[in-house]
Enzyme design. Sequence first.
Site, PDB file in Angstrom:
ATOM      1  N   SER A  88      41.797 -77.310  68.353  1.00 53.38           N
ATOM      2  CA  SER A  88      40.818 -76.147  68.522  1.00 53.38           C
ATOM      3  C   SER A  88      39.372 -76.468  69.150  1.00 53.38           C
ATOM      4  CB  SER A  88      40.497 -75.651  66.949  1.00 53.38           C
ATOM      5  OG  SER A  88      39.879 -76.541  66.166  1.00 53.38           O
ATOM      6  N   THR A 135      42.209 -66.316  69.413  1.00 53.68           N
ATOM      7  CA  THR A 135      40.857 -66.334  69.627  1.00 53.68           C
ATOM      8  C   THR A 135      40.276 -65.430  70.802  1.00 53.68           C
ATOM      9  OG1 THR A 135      39.116 -67.947  70.694  1.00 53.68           O
ATOM     10  CG2 THR A 135      41.409 -68.562  71.467  1.00 53.68           C
ATOM     11  N   ASP A 136      39.045 -65.099  70.894  1.00 56.34           N
ATOM     12  CA  ASP A 136      38.523 -64.319  71.931  1.00 56.34           C
ATOM     13  C   ASP A 136      38.549 -64.903  73.202  1.00 56.34           C
ATOM     14  OD1 ASP A 136      36.605 -66.191  71.102  1.00 56.34           O
ATOM     15  OD2 ASP A 136      34.830 -64.707  70.459  1.00 56.34           O
ATOM     16  N   GLU A 137      38.666 -66.256  73.051  1.00 55.11           N
ATOM     17  CA  GLU A 137      38.503 -67.261  74.447  1.00 55.11           C
ATOM     18  C   GLU A 137      39.445 -67.019  75.323  1.00 55.11           C
ATOM     19  OE1 GLU A 137      37.091 -71.228  74.161  1.00 55.11           O
ATOM     20  OE2 GLU A 137      36.060 -70.636  72.264  1.00 55.11           O
ATOM     21  N   TYR A 161      41.727 -75.451  76.331  1.00 58.46           N
ATOM     22  CA  TYR A 161      41.912 -74.718  75.031  1.00 58.46           C
ATOM     23  C   TYR A 161      42.527 -73.226  75.051  1.00 58.46           C
ATOM     24  CZ  TYR A 161      40.762 -72.382  70.544  1.00 58.46           C
ATOM     25  OH  TYR A 161      40.824 -71.600  69.776  1.00 58.46           O
ATOM     26  N   ALA A 163      43.164 -71.531  77.520  1.00 56.74           N
ATOM     27  CA  ALA A 163      44.624 -71.397  78.350  1.00 56.74           C
ATOM     28  C   ALA A 163      45.945 -71.513  77.388  1.00 56.74           C
ATOM     29  CB  ALA A 163      44.665 -72.110  79.611  1.00 56.74           C
ATOM     30  N   LYS A 165      45.915 -71.233  74.292  1.00 58.07           N
ATOM     31  CA  LYS A 165      45.879 -70.158  73.011  1.00 58.07           C
ATOM     32  C   LYS A 165      46.648 -69.093  73.844  1.00 58.07           C
ATOM     33  CE  LYS A 165      44.818 -70.234  69.431  1.00 58.07           C
ATOM     34  NZ  LYS A 165      45.607 -70.636  68.213  1.00 58.07           N
ATOM     35  N   ASN A 191      33.952 -68.685  64.350  1.00 61.24           N
ATOM     36  CA  ASN A 191      33.849 -68.579  62.799  1.00 61.24           C
ATOM     37  C   ASN A 191      32.990 -69.717  62.373  1.00 61.24           C
ATOM     38  OD1 ASN A 191      36.868 -68.001  61.210  1.00 61.24           O
ATOM     39  ND2 ASN A 191      36.211 -67.030  63.220  1.00 61.24           N
ATOM     40  N   LYS A 200      31.713 -78.911  65.903  1.00 65.08           N
ATOM     41  CA  LYS A 200      31.729 -77.788  66.438  1.00 65.08           C
ATOM     42  C   LYS A 200      30.031 -77.364  66.254  1.00 65.08           C
ATOM     43  CE  LYS A 200      35.970 -77.004  67.179  1.00 65.08           C
ATOM     44  NZ  LYS A 200      36.825 -76.423  66.028  1.00 65.08           N
ATOM     45  N   ARG A 306      28.425 -77.905  79.420  1.00 67.38           N
ATOM     46  CA  ARG A 306      30.035 -77.791  79.418  1.00 67.38           C
ATOM     47  C   ARG A 306      30.689 -77.248  80.469  1.00 67.38           C
ATOM     48  NH1 ARG A 306      32.733 -74.475  74.367  1.00 67.38           N
ATOM     49  NH2 ARG A 306      32.118 -76.485  73.175  1.00 67.38           N
TER      50      ARG A 306
HETATM   51  P1  NAD Z   1      40.660 -76.906  63.006  1.00 61.85           P
HETATM   52  O1  NAD Z   1      40.817 -77.901  64.400  1.00 61.85           O
HETATM   53  O2  NAD Z   1      39.638 -77.205  62.080  1.00 61.85           O
HETATM   54  O3  NAD Z   1      42.226 -77.221  62.181  1.00 61.85           O
HETATM   55  C1  NAD Z   1      43.430 -77.225  62.674  1.00 61.85           C
HETATM   56  C2  NAD Z   1      44.271 -77.705  61.891  1.00 61.85           C
HETATM   57  O4  NAD Z   1      45.603 -77.652  62.420  1.00 61.85           O
HETATM   58  C3  NAD Z   1      44.018 -79.222  61.306  1.00 61.85           C
HETATM   59  O5  NAD Z   1      44.029 -79.322  59.765  1.00 61.85           O
HETATM   60  C4  NAD Z   1      44.893 -80.089  61.894  1.00 61.85           C
HETATM   61  O6  NAD Z   1      45.326 -81.029  61.316  1.00 61.85           O
HETATM   62  C5  NAD Z   1      46.249 -79.064  62.162  1.00 61.85           C
HETATM   63  N1  NAD Z   1      47.219 -79.541  63.228  1.00 61.85           N
HETATM   64  C6  NAD Z   1      46.677 -79.905  64.685  1.00 61.85           C
HETATM   65  N2  NAD Z   1      47.797 -80.018  65.208  1.00 61.85           N
HETATM   66  C7  NAD Z   1      49.146 -79.997  64.148  1.00 61.85           C
HETATM   67  C8  NAD Z   1      50.308 -79.990  64.473  1.00 61.85           C
HETATM   68  N3  NAD Z   1      50.882 -80.288  65.640  1.00 61.85           N
HETATM   69  N4  NAD Z   1      51.359 -79.529  63.335  1.00 61.85           N
HETATM   70  C9  NAD Z   1      50.681 -79.334  62.308  1.00 61.85           C
HETATM   71  N5  NAD Z   1      49.202 -79.194  62.071  1.00 61.85           N
HETATM   72  C10 NAD Z   1      48.431 -79.554  63.164  1.00 61.85           C
HETATM   73  O7  NAD Z   1      40.894 -75.427  63.508  1.00 61.85           O
HETATM   74  P2  NAD Z   1      40.134 -74.172  62.835  1.00 61.85           P
HETATM   75  O8  NAD Z   1      38.717 -74.004  63.458  1.00 61.85           O
HETATM   76  O9  NAD Z   1      40.407 -74.002  61.721  1.00 61.85           O
HETATM   77  O10 NAD Z   1      41.141 -73.005  63.871  1.00 61.85           O
HETATM   78  C11 NAD Z   1      42.368 -72.435  63.230  1.00 61.85           C
HETATM   79  C12 NAD Z   1      43.038 -71.592  64.096  1.00 61.85           C
HETATM   80  O11 NAD Z   1      42.156 -70.495  64.417  1.00 61.85           O
HETATM   81  C13 NAD Z   1      43.131 -72.153  65.575  1.00 61.85           C
HETATM   82  O12 NAD Z   1      44.639 -71.743  65.942  1.00 61.85           O
HETATM   83  C14 NAD Z   1      42.154 -71.631  66.392  1.00 61.85           C
HETATM   84  O13 NAD Z   1      42.714 -71.401  67.866  1.00 61.85           O
HETATM   85  C15 NAD Z   1      41.916 -70.300  65.803  1.00 61.85           C
HETATM   86  N6  NAD Z   1      40.377 -69.846  65.742  1.00 61.85           N
HETATM   87  C16 NAD Z   1      39.656 -70.653  65.698  1.00 61.85           C
HETATM   88  C17 NAD Z   1      38.136 -70.219  65.665  1.00 61.85           C
HETATM   89  C18 NAD Z   1      36.785 -70.738  65.230  1.00 61.85           C
HETATM   90  O14 NAD Z   1      35.943 -70.484  65.374  1.00 61.85           O
HETATM   91  N7  NAD Z   1      37.192 -71.990  64.530  1.00 61.85           N
HETATM   92  C19 NAD Z   1      37.865 -68.658  66.227  1.00 61.85           C
HETATM   93  C20 NAD Z   1      39.203 -68.151  66.605  1.00 61.85           C
HETATM   94  C21 NAD Z   1      40.424 -68.444  66.174  1.00 61.85           C
HETATM   95  O1  TDX Z   2      26.760 -79.879  70.728  1.00 57.76           O
HETATM   96  C1  TDX Z   2      27.100 -78.562  71.026  1.00 57.76           C
HETATM   97  N1  TDX Z   2      26.193 -77.920  71.833  1.00 57.76           N
HETATM   98  C2  TDX Z   2      26.027 -76.620  72.342  1.00 57.76           C
HETATM   99  O2  TDX Z   2      25.454 -76.233  73.001  1.00 57.76           O
HETATM  100  C3  TDX Z   2      28.456 -77.883  70.833  1.00 57.76           C
HETATM  101  C4  TDX Z   2      29.336 -78.668  69.941  1.00 57.76           C
HETATM  102  C5  TDX Z   2      28.655 -76.755  71.366  1.00 57.76           C
HETATM  103  N2  TDX Z   2      27.411 -76.034  72.066  1.00 57.76           N
HETATM  104  C6  TDX Z   2      27.595 -74.624  72.630  1.00 57.76           C
HETATM  105  C7  TDX Z   2      28.885 -74.422  73.358  1.00 57.76           C
HETATM  106  C8  TDX Z   2      29.252 -72.976  72.942  1.00 57.76           C
HETATM  107  O3  TDX Z   2      28.718 -71.977  73.843  1.00 57.76           O
HETATM  108  O4  TDX Z   2      27.728 -73.747  71.393  1.00 57.76           O
HETATM  109  C9  TDX Z   2      28.914 -72.811  71.517  1.00 57.76           C
HETATM  110  C10 TDX Z   2      29.669 -72.913  70.463  1.00 57.76           C
HETATM  111  O5  TDX Z   2      30.287 -73.973  70.452  1.00 57.76           O
HETATM  112  P1  TDX Z   2      31.943 -74.560  69.705  1.00 57.76           P
HETATM  113  O6  TDX Z   2      30.888 -74.706  68.513  1.00 57.76           O
HETATM  114  O7  TDX Z   2      32.131 -75.670  70.319  1.00 57.76           O
HETATM  115  O8  TDX Z   2      32.653 -73.440  69.766  1.00 57.76           O
HETATM  116  P2  TDX Z   2      33.240 -72.780  70.963  1.00 57.76           P
HETATM  117  O9  TDX Z   2      33.496 -73.350  72.326  1.00 57.76           O
HETATM  118  O10 TDX Z   2      32.473 -71.332  71.387  1.00 57.76           O
HETATM  119  O11 TDX Z   2      34.816 -72.288  70.398  1.00 57.76           O
HETATM  120  C11 TDX Z   2      34.883 -71.715  68.870  1.00 57.76           C
HETATM  121  O12 TDX Z   2      34.982 -70.628  68.989  1.00 57.76           O
HETATM  122  C12 TDX Z   2      36.144 -69.962  69.427  1.00 57.76           C
HETATM  123  C13 TDX Z   2      36.100 -72.461  68.388  1.00 57.76           C
HETATM  124  O13 TDX Z   2      35.936 -73.998  68.398  1.00 57.76           O
HETATM  125  C14 TDX Z   2      37.255 -72.305  69.117  1.00 57.76           C
HETATM  126  O14 TDX Z   2      38.152 -72.757  68.235  1.00 57.76           O
HETATM  127  C15 TDX Z   2      37.490 -70.730  68.772  1.00 57.76           C
HETATM  128  O15 TDX Z   2      38.422 -70.381  69.471  1.00 57.76           O
END
Ligand code: NAD
Ligand code: TDX
Length: 372
Positions: A88, A135-137, A161, A163, A165, A191, A200, A306
Amino acid sequence: MPRNKLLVTGGAGFIGANFVHYWTRNYRRDRVVVLDALTYAGNPASLEPLQSLPAFRFVHGDIRDATLVRALLRDERINTIVHFAAESHVDRSIHSPDAFIHTNVLGTCNLLQAAREAWEADREATDFRFHHVSTDEVYGTLSRDDPAFVETSPYDPSSPYAASKAASDHFVRAYRRTYGLPVSISNCSNNYGPYHFPEKLIPLMIVNALSGAKLPVYGDGSNVRDWLFVEDHCRAIDRILRQGTVGETYNIGGGAEISNLDLVRNLCRLLDEAIGASRALQGTYPDCPAARGSSCADLITFVADRPGHDWRYAMDAAKLRNATGFQPDENLVSGLRKTVQWYLANEGWWRPLLDARYAKWVRQNYPDAGRT
Ligand code: NAD
Ligand code: TDX
């Protein structure tokens, strides 16, 4: 209501764990099976309080393991799959895309195939659903004046990532159109909240500030994200499972757009307040500037941007609102406050994650980040 049997993939990750807590709290009669490979992002400690529930089962395994997934669907008579498992983190996908292709694309395809077999074998008996969490991405980037993404916005992913998704979303839709599999998809904005891995933005800034490490802001910090408190995301998925239409996609958003720099400044203010008001916290975090009467904002450091950094995301969530009445409970102020309080109260959860292996990875990939 009949007893549902859920398979939650990635349930030891950030959103998955929150979802499992939410579900077991609200639907006590349902069976909840978590399948998680426990990558660096999976943390069994996030599920610790649930281990004693008879309806809960944790399975350590990979979504790419077809034999395991087939057996679980059959033996547990699963009727609802909520698919969170993924790689993720965008930055990791830039350095090493392979795992993203393997888990997010191939893993999702493997799950879809197993789900199709299970559903076809028992089509009459079960009220089946495969819900894919996306995801919105996938929609790419917006400029300042662009309207928010809608469900029909073209896919235009920027990072490996995003791509991966996007590819998984396409496969989910293909399984609906080709085989009739009862699927739904949600695309959600950023989130935040409890159990968020400190790579994150939000949890990284909190744990760095507490230890007096730099707060690395990419580029000039003007990039905009829309933030949703994680429990609201869980409630939205619940609504889609119960009230959404099979075959549909729903955007989920927080209606809370903010630049990264303003977000980090808000976090610093919350930390300054909390640490400034508590002698106990000042003793626990002596290296935090707020413990010495300064501001955490002094730690903000601008670092290299990035590559391919999307400038803005924004979600139009009207379709979900109109279909289910869903509205987020938290706004950014209340959600960030809860999040900061959670990290202050749960150092036992996040401290072990800052181990040597992870610190080494960060040092190699972010020499500017100033992490200890
Ligand atoms: P995360 O990275 O915190 O957790 C991912 C989990 O998946 C981990 O527990 C990991 O062990 C497990 N995992 C990874 N590869 C695996 C595999 N091959 N088999 C079984 N388990 C596996 O991710 P998250 O932030 O909780 O995101 C969860 C979902 O939500 C993802 O699909 C992500 O794309 C989506 N999403 C996340 C956000 C965000 O802001 N975090 C926003 C929108 C959508
Ligand atoms: O150290 C940092 N400094 C910084 O400026 C990090 C880790 C991030 N950033 C910026 C990049 C982004 O614009 O902050 C913003 C948020 O970054 P992340 O927390 O890495 O999230 P983002 O790339 O937006 O993606 C998240 O939201 C969509 C989740 O990680 C994804 O899994 C989800 O799909």
